[in-house]
Design a protein around this motif. Structure first.
Motif, mmCIF file in Angstrom:
data_model
loop_
_atom_site.group_PDB
_atom_site.id
_atom_site.type_symbol
_atom_site.label_atom_id
_atom_site.label_comp_id
_atom_site.label_asym_id
_atom_site.label_seq_id
_atom_site.Cartn_x
_atom_site.Cartn_y
_atom_site.Cartn_z
ATOM 1 N N UNK A 1 -12.770 -5.566 6.623
ATOM 2 C CA UNK A 1 -11.671 -6.049 5.860
ATOM 3 C C UNK A 1 -11.073 -5.294 4.621
ATOM 4 N N UNK A 2 -12.245 -5.228 3.769
ATOM 5 C CA UNK A 2 -12.096 -4.621 2.485
ATOM 6 C C UNK A 2 -11.589 -3.241 2.735
ATOM 7 N N UNK B 1 0.926 -1.267 -0.142
ATOM 8 C CA UNK B 1 0.134 0.132 0.074
ATOM 9 C C UNK B 1 0.782 1.319 0.052
ATOM 10 N N UNK C 1 -10.402 -1.958 5.232
ATOM 11 C CA UNK C 1 -9.003 -2.012 6.028
ATOM 12 C C UNK C 1 -7.821 -2.398 4.675
ATOM 13 N N UNK C 2 -8.284 -2.830 3.776
ATOM 14 C CA UNK C 2 -7.045 -2.941 2.912
ATOM 15 C C UNK C 2 -7.310 -2.090 1.501
ATOM 16 N N UNK C 3 -8.071 -1.021 1.810
ATOM 17 C CA UNK C 3 -8.256 0.008 0.751
ATOM 18 C C UNK C 3 -7.205 0.858 0.628
ATOM 19 N N UNK C 4 -6.752 1.009 -0.834
ATOM 20 C CA UNK C 4 -5.659 1.905 -1.149
ATOM 21 C C UNK C 4 -6.599 3.389 -1.332
ATOM 22 N N UNK D 1 -3.750 -6.471 -1.471
ATOM 23 C CA UNK D 1 -3.693 -6.433 -0.114
ATOM 24 C C UNK D 1 -4.698 -7.048 0.438
ATOM 25 N N UNK D 2 -6.000 -7.192 0.223
ATOM 26 C CA UNK D 2 -6.993 -8.087 0.644
ATOM 27 C C UNK D 2 -6.799 -9.474 0.680
#
Lengths: 302, 335
Positions: free
Chosen positions: B138-139, A233, B141-144, A281-282
């Protein structure tokens, strides 16, 4: 003599296998983790075999096909399944090669942060005293800054580029490993098995690396997966801000930066690179949750 | 309590000194001549170079320069911007309210959605509702978030045309900024539609900046609630025949909130880092965008002092979180 010592390695392998089986049992309980692992395997496959999988060269510019939309849109072209960017490069091929960069960045950054952080953490936890204080205060200082900002300033001074970006991100991620390792070492240091190894004459180096370290690895591995996604990220964010990989490198963040000006005209050049980052990332975070369930004995029982 | 406070503050001193060394060192110790760096690609004449060298004091020993730097800081002199020639400190305080406004709205959004979502997920553990909430978290949390912002712009500003793309308020409105907070100033101005315009400009950046803290808060609330719901006193409360809502809402929630408050406090750093990306995407005139612009303009005094000020703010907020934590949880205080 040999009759007596021989069974030991055999036992060890069977115990390892049992531990592995137990690990897999808890990991596969978590459906998300299995999904994450599957995604990760696909991503690694794509990254390794990018030259075979990708239909085009990622930096080849097709001057007759600028900003071609994806196939299913009006004006799509079967040559370019996900369309082309502003200079006529195939989006799909660039995304596929981008997987290489992201995974490579993740591996190198986590490798650097892990190696540095665990070493420094071992030293701080084992020697305590002044060494410990100095090291931990230094880590506090690094943690006092927002990590992205610190990395950004470092890269600005070292010069923009992928290598410097990776170094900077590794530096800002490394204190987490130091803290974790140190805490784990402090926890283990006074256990009987460490004392007995010391009494048996083990050197500090042996004690640190062979006796204590293997017993601290659980939380460190969980932190490593967390850092892996953070590294990807942050590297993408640096790329997006023009401080990471430089054009025409098909790095996802850099691709997004190039795509920004076409945001109102060509949704696909903006949407796909970010989607690729999100999925990667997920996948890692899904795996991380599974790893935590499998490696943290406290949560296991609940 | 006073002893606890003093200890916390004393512990901060070495960190603060470290922060000043880092921000000082970035421009001076790392490879590259600061004067040449400031001159940029245009280059510089020999005489001018020598003049600048002594003007900035770069010809003196490094420790003297550092002490002078500290002395200036103590006297409130954070240097001047190379571009605007304005004092860095006054620029910072002009732009800071914009970031505070954005970050405040974001954390409020994150709290008011994150905590209920976490509670619902915990009470419905293992159900489809729990899985959907945690999957969404979780999506998030993983978000750019820089991409998330662009996506929202495409949909809400482009396709739907609901929200503006950049800035804090429409150019149609012009009024004196009394507080620096656009929501308050637009109300005070009494101009029709000004407040609405400010809200419209604020919505997308708030959503983008709130995304990660929201996900973190929801996850933390769920796991804290799950832990607490298994405790004896919760079982006792249930056995006593209390309504489930009262058990969850009063007995469990109060105890589960301690780790959640910590997470909220610690997300200030996340918010400031997120502000860099969010403000860049939405051209929001706050300190995040100011730092990015200064980095790309090689405005080193701003970068140096901005870094220091941001770290100092995070440190102070973390201290406040620690103190709050000590107030709520006496065990921490007496450790």
């Amino acid at each position: 003599m040999s009759d007596i010592t021989n069974p030991t390695p055999k036992k060890e392998t069977s115990m390892r296998r049992r531990m592995l089986a137990e690990f897999w049992f808890y990991f596969s309980e978590n459906k998300g983790a299995v999904l994450g692992l599957a995604l990760m395997v696909i991503l690694i496959f794509i990254a390794v075999f990018a030259p075979i999988v990708a239909p085009h060269d990622p930096i080849q510019q097709y001057r007759d096909a600028l900003l071609v939309p994806p196939v299913w849109e009006d004006g799509g072209d079967w040559r370019f399944l996900l369309g082309t960017d502003a200079v006529g490069r195939d989006m799909l091929s660039r995304l596929i090669y981008g997987a290489r960069f992201s995974l490579f960045i993740g591996v190198v950054v986590v490798g650097l942060a892990l190696l540095g952080g665990v070493t420094v953490g071992l030293i701080a936890g084992y020697y305590r005293g002044a060494v410990d204080t100095v090291i931990m205060r230094m880590m506090d200082v690094i943690l006092a800054f927002p990590s992205l900002l610190l990395a950004l300033v470092m890269v600005a001074i070292l010069g923009p580029g992928l290598l410097n970006a990776m170094i900077a991100i590794a530096i800002v991620l490394q204190p987490h490993f130091v803290r974790l390792t140190r805490a784990a070492v402090l926890n283990e240091l006074n256990r009987d098995y460490v004392t007995s190894a010391r009494v048996a004459g083990a050197s500090p180096f042996y004690l640190m690396t062979r006796t204590i370290l293997p017993n601290c690895l659980g939380p460190v591995i969980v932190q490593a997966t967390l850092s892996f996604s953070n590294a990807i990220l942050d590297a993408a964010a640096l790329g997006f801000l023009g401080m990471g990989a430089q054009a025409p490198t098909p790095e996802w963040g850099t691709m997004l930066a190039e795509a920004r000006e076409f945001i109102s005209r060509a949704w696909w050049v903006v949407t796909f690179p970010g989607l690729a980052i999100l999925i990667t990332v997920l996948a890692i975070n899904l795996m991380g949750d599974g790893l935590r369930d499998a490696l943290d004995p406290k949560l296991k029982r609940s | 309590m006073i002893g606890f406070l003093l200890k916390r503050i004393l512990l901060l001193i070495p960190t603060f000194i470290g922060i000043t060394i880092v921000s000082f060192g970035f421009v001076r110790v790392l490879p590259g001549d600061p004067v040449l760096l400031m001159a940029g690609e245009r280059g510089i004449s020999e005489e001018r170079y020598a003049a600048l060298l002594s003007e900035f004091g770069y010809d003196r020993p490094i420790w003297q320069q550092y002490l002078e730097y500290l002395n200036n800081l103590v006297h409130g002199d954070f240097g001047n911007s190379l571009v605007t020639k304005q004092p860095v400190l006054s620029e910072f305080f002009t732009l800071f309210p914009a970031t505070v406004e954005l970050a405040f709205c974001a954390i409020i959004l994150a709290i008011f959605i994150g905590i209920p979502a976490g509670i619902i997920a915990a009470t419905k553990r293992g159900t489809f509702i729990d899985q959907s909430i945690m999957g969404t978290a979780l999506v998030g949390y993983s978000m750019p978030i820089f991409w998330w912002g662009l996506l929202l712009i495409i949909v809400f500003s482009g396709t739907l045309g609901w929200t503006p793309v950049s800035g804090r308020i429409s150019l149609l409105y012009f009024f004196e900024q009394k507080t620096g907070f656009m929501l308050i100033d637009s109300l005070l101005s009494g101009q029709k539609g000004a407040f609405g315009s400010a809200v419209q400009h604020l919505i997308l950046p708030t959503i983008v900046l709130a995304t990660i803290p929201l996900a973190v808060i929801a996850r933390q609330t769920r796991s804290a609630m799950l832990e607490v719901l298994g405790e004896d006193y919760v079982r006792t409360a249930r056995a006593k025949g209390l309504a489930s809502r009262r058990v969850v809402g009063v007995h469990a929630l109060r105890n589960a909130m301690i780790p959640v408050i910590t997470v909220i406090g610690l997300s200030v750093g996340t918010l400031l880092a997120g502000a860099i990306l969010t403000e860049t995407i939405f051209s929001w005139p706050g300190i995040g965008k100011w730092m990015i612009d200064s980095i790309s303009r090689r405005d080193y005094p701003v970068v140096q002092s901005g870094l220091l000020l941001i770290a100092a703010i995070i440190m102070i907020v973390n201290l406040l979180v620690d103190i709050t934590y000590g107030l709520i949880n006496p065990r921490i205080r007496h450790q």
